[in-house]
Design an enzyme around this catalytic site. Structure first.
Site, short mmCIF file in Angstrom:
data_model
loop_
_atom_site.label_atom_id
_atom_site.label_comp_id
_atom_site.label_asym_id
_atom_site.label_seq_id
_atom_site.Cartn_x
_atom_site.Cartn_y
_atom_site.Cartn_z
N LYS A 196 0.90 -1.26 -0.09
CA LYS A 196 0.00 -0.07 0.20
C LYS A 196 0.97 1.16 0.10
O LYS A 196 1.80 1.35 0.78
CB LYS A 196 -0.80 0.10 1.08
CG LYS A 196 -2.10 0.92 1.39
CD LYS A 196 -2.78 0.85 2.67
CE LYS A 196 -3.99 1.69 2.87
NZ LYS A 196 -4.76 1.66 3.99
N SER B 261 -9.58 1.64 3.10
CA SER B 261 -8.47 2.24 2.28
C SER B 261 -7.64 1.43 1.40
O SER B 261 -6.91 1.97 0.70
CB SER B 261 -7.88 3.23 2.90
OG SER B 261 -7.05 2.69 4.09
N SER C 71 -9.87 -0.87 7.05
CA SER C 71 -9.28 -0.57 5.80
C SER C 71 -8.28 -1.71 5.21
O SER C 71 -8.06 -1.91 3.96
CB SER C 71 -8.13 0.37 5.84
OG SER C 71 -8.69 1.64 6.01
#
Ligand SMILES: *[C@@H]1O[C@H](CO)[C@@H](O)[C@H](O)[C@H]1NC(C)=O
Ligand SMILES: *[C@@H]1O[C@H](CO)[C@@H](O)[C@H](O)[C@H]1NC(C)=O
Ligand SMILES: *[C@@H]1O[C@H](CO)[C@@H](O)[C@H](O)[C@H]1NC(C)=O
Length: 519
Positions: free
Chosen positions: A118, A198, A222
């Site tokens: 990420k 996310s 997330s």
């Protein structure tokens, strides 16, 4: 070493894998567009890949080339990858060389395996670390994140950075799940709709076979929600089990870094690699008590459900799923499977979900203050950066309204900027959250002597997040609206049990199907 011709003359295990994958794809009515060579890598697990490496049927270079090609082909639609690592092929060559030379760390499960991170996880290399925002483009991090140091030590290949909801969804409450200024809207590979967030890019990428494994981060849902939506396995580890040093932060109390993978086994191997003490994140010292001697792979037990006490919060089904009848029925079927596999279902547990979910504002009161403090620390520590504080980031967005789509707002940034440390209001909020956990989730777990709770959706993440508890989500079905998962959550340090349960469920159901990707 016959590295170039190996795949065209597959030996038994690889052929088996090939047949399996082709069978899987044709079974779901998919006409493969790629060559047979590529199909064999698609859906391969870390163990499949290691087996292929070891029997000289695949090199890390071929694997990286496959993923780079797939990223080039699919990313224009999926927007799951922000940057690919210009050094990925060189790292692959090194891994291939080390394997031949039999250097000790080439025996690690992640050696030569390409991983996407990420984009809020720092790497000290040619890749940028930007949390999806132009405000951090060109910033130079002081060092690799703690988890990246560990991945490199085990010989994993840093393939690139995955997209995310910008600033891990903490810039604005109006930013769509999976959107960031640098890549635009990430897409669910099954529906081309909402990927959740996310850690959207990590989940999309691994679901669509753009990487072998990925890392996400989770403050409140997330990792769990995008894994759920994109039909992959996500582990939200106990806070502190994995280092947060070098991760663009929200809250030291809730942030955690964890794997997003196609199988529980892959996720267990990744967790095993990244869990551990890091002098730059003190929470890892206390949490290290939870790391089992011998690692997590020993808990990949086919009969892992036998004798497990699983709590069922009956009200959660109605609370979270409303009239999603298909998903409700699937959950009832899964409960039967859990029982059949030897789990003891303990219901009907009383957890006041209305009350807990009414306290979102309380959580945000704490997060806003924590975000300002920890983001400012992160930004100050950068070697070079266009922005040095939350105030700078707010000003950057105002100065670049088109680039950063300021029409999406930055209300959470502004609310955070308005805080002034952990004052009376924040202390009260933290106490409320702690009390909710102690008298709610923790109480039902202990009073009923539970190993885990089972939930029909990742939406329960909020309960786990505010207490720093772990959770694992596993693919559980495909409805009209897209894929969905089943969630197992537990007390701090319960990863071994969660992995036993999740693995046993996964093996009993084998629900995951790769996305059709017909575009
Ligand atoms: C990082 O960002 C810079 C722009 O600041 C860009 O030139 C470079 O290509 C980016 N790195 C990668 C690996 O994409
Ligand atoms: C960790 O704890 C030690 C001892 O309390 C302290 O000196 C140090 O600054 C802390 N490190 C970090 C990164 O917070
Ligand atoms: C059930 O679904 C319909 C259609 O999506 C929706 O309009 C309705 O409000 C839902 N009812 C409940 C009780 O959730």
């Amino acid at each position: 070493m016959a590295s170039n011709s190996t795949i065209s003359t597959p030996s038994f295990p690889f052929l088996l894998l090939l047949i399996l994958v082709v069978a899987l794809l044709s079974g779901s009515g998919i006409v493969p567009t790629a060559s047979g060579k590529e199909l064999s890598i698609r859906e391969a697990t870390v163990l499949d890949l290691q087996l292929a490496f070891k029997s000289n049927q695949l090199t890390s270079r071929q694997l990286v080339e496959f993923y780079l090609k797939e990223i080039k082909r699919l990313n224009p639609v999926l927007n799951a990858v922000i940057e690919v690592n210009p050094d990925a092929l060189a790292q692959a060559d090194r891994a291939d060389h080390e394997r031949k030379a039999k250097v000790p760390h080439s025996l690690s499960n992640l050696h030569g395996i390409p991983i996407l991170l990420k984009d809020n996880i720092a790497t000290k290399d040619k890749l940028n670390t930007t949390a999806g925002s132009f405000a951090l483009l060109g910033s130079v991090v002081p060092r690799d994140a703690g988890v990246v140091k560990r991945l490199r030590k085990f010989g994993a290949i840093i393939l690139g950075k995955a997209s995310l909801t910008e600033w891990s969804a903490f810039r604005s409450s109006n930013v769509a799940n999976g959107w960031n200024a640098r890549t635009g809207q990430g897409k669910n590979p099954y529906t081309l709709g909402n990927p959740c967030g996310s850690s959207s890019g990590s989940a999309i990428s691994v679901a669509a076979n753009l990487a072998a494994v990925t890392l996400g981060t989770d403050t409140d849902g997330s990792i769990l929600c995008p894994s759920d939506f994109n039909s992959v396995v996500g582990i939200r580890p106990t806070v502190g089990l994995t280092s947060r040093a070098g991760v663009v932060p929200i809250s030291p109390r809730q942030d955690t870094v964890g794997p997003i993978c196609r199988t529980v086994t892959d996720a267990a191997y990744v967790l095993e690699a990244i869990a551990g003490i890091d002098a730059r994140d003190n929470a890892t010292i206390e949490a290290s008590q939870y790391i089992p001697r011998g690692g997590y792979a020993q808990f990949l037990k086919i009969d892992g459900l036998r004798g497990k006490r699983l709590g069922l919060v009956r009200a959660s089904v109605e609370f979270f799923l409303g009239n999603h009848t298909f998903q409700k029925n699937a959950f009832e079927k899964h409960l039967k499977t859990l029982r059949k596999k030897g789990a003891v279902l303990v219901g009907n547990l009383k957890l006041d979900l209305d009350k807990i979910y009414a306290e979102y504002d309380t959580e945000f009161a704490a997060l806003e203050a924590e975000f300002k403090l920890s983001l400012n620390d992160y930004l100050k520590d950068l070697v070079v950066s266009p922005v040095r504080s939350l105030a700078d980031a707010i000003a950057f967005n105002k100065k670049n309204p088109k680039l950063e789509k300021l029409e999406y707002g930055q209300d959470l940034f502004l609310l955070a900027q308005g805080t002034n440390g952990i004052g009376q209001k924040e202390k009260a909020a933290l106490l409320t959250l702690e009390t909710l956990s102690k008298t709610g989730f923790e109480k039902i777990m202990k009073e009923n002597n539970l190993d885990a709770v089972v939930l029909p959706t990742s939406k329960f993440h909020h309960v786990l997040a505010v207490g720093g508890y772990p959770g694992v989500t596993v693919p559980a079905g495909y409805g009209k609206a897209g894929p969905f998962g089943i969630l197992f959550g537990g007390l701090k340090g319960s990863e071994p049990k969660l992995i036993e349960i999740a693995y046993s469920f996964e093996q009993a159901t084998k629900i995951r199907k790769p996305p059709p990707l017909k575009f």
